[in-house]
Enzyme design. Sequence first.
Site: not given
Length: 473
Positions: A201, A282, A318
């Site tokens: 990311w 993460d 999310k």
Amino acid sequence: MASMASRAAAVTITNAALDKPSHGSSGNLSQRSFVGLRAGLVLGQKKENLSLSFKVEPTSRISMAVAVDVSKFESVTMAPPDPILGVSEAFKADSSPLKLNLGVGAYRTEELQPYVLDVVKKAEKLMLESGEFKEYLPIEGLAAFNKATAELLLGADNPVIKQGRIATVQGLSGTGSLRLGAAFIQRYLPGVKVLISSPTWGNHKNILNDSGVPWSEYRYFDPTTVGLDFSGMIEDIKNATDGSIILLHGCAHNPTGIDPTAEQWGTIADVIEEKSHLPFFDVAYQGFASGSLDNDASSVRQFVARGLELFVAQSYSKNLGLYAERIGAINAVVSSSDVANRIKSQLKRLARPMYSNPPVHGARIVANVVGDPSLFDEWRSEMQLMAGRIKGVRQSLYDALSSVDENGKDWSFILKQIGMFSFTGLNKNQSDNMTDKWHVYMTKDGRISLAGLSLAKCEYLADAIIDSYYNVK
Ligand code: KET
């Protein structure tokens, strides 16, 4: 007054250089003056030089004009648009009815509308009814949230929780939690390098750079197999200096959609242990990889069960659709409750001058949903629904590509990838073609968010991909 004089002096210098003094004729304070002044500012001329060499009487008109038209910030250049969030801005500006936003990882309904989970609406209704306060939270955040988030991550009956070996601090979603973790590394492990996957990311690099934490990459994606370069990954982690920090995506790797198997996670943990590295997970997609919140935490739980110390950043953007609430956490799992308490105290110390204390609304939603057995069950069903819809469009896109492609390329890698994204393998030019010709907005690394795709748009998208793949180099 001193600064007014020096600004006026700066104007006069410019005009002296141009052989055209301007004081007294400021109605026409010439363009050239401003150009000259800008140049002076850009070149960083010293104030003392200016006022020593030229003595002028500043007039208020000149001073005003300077103050309005010439900024102290002339040397600030335009920053490039963010590679992910900038895509949404470009999408908004496109008036084509064909447009499709597959840039940011944000879940949409089949009608391509943003989705607020029913369970979130229910929790908010309860919160409104109980009339909760809006006072400051403690620096570490809402206690009920911190308890719920650690339990969701590790499992409520994990011994680490009972032993108090976890320090949890509420953060500003995944990004803010990573940032707090990075600030801690910068302060307490100065100079220690963080290894990040290639690719990762994009914001990981920004977070580490802005926190002053050095980083390098480990191999992760193999374009020839469109799969995990496992041996490369292991080799790079082995070759890193002992005691490095290894940033790992807990599940649903972004952008590739490729995760190690349970067995591979075991080998990764072996090497990390051997080398005394510190794993930093993460976890931004818990629930989105498999549809199961527990399965998606299994990588972290496996490492914890081995007794490794580690950091974990969590996000509820999310899986609870709380993108704008900015709710997440940074967790440190360590060898004793005493160390955990000390780490927590230092995380709080870092948070206080950054943002003082975190926002309460999202924290209450999470605490209510995770803490209430019936709401929690409902969340799990909605989670499966969202993950299921994405799996459906993944299959449908694969079907459409396979039927449109006259060259018979094998597109089955799309089915093997998991989570919100598909890493299509399209290069930058091809991705540009997707946007410029087909109005399909996506990141330039070839990533598309399947969470922003509907069944109805799969054929259109397949046409766009086939055209871009075969007709653009
Ligand atoms: N980690 C990963 C791996 C990640 O993909 C994101 C967000 C985050 C952390 C942070 O999310 P937050 O909303 O701060 O909790 N990724 C999507 C959005 C973004 O880039 O900000 C994305 O990749 O589209």
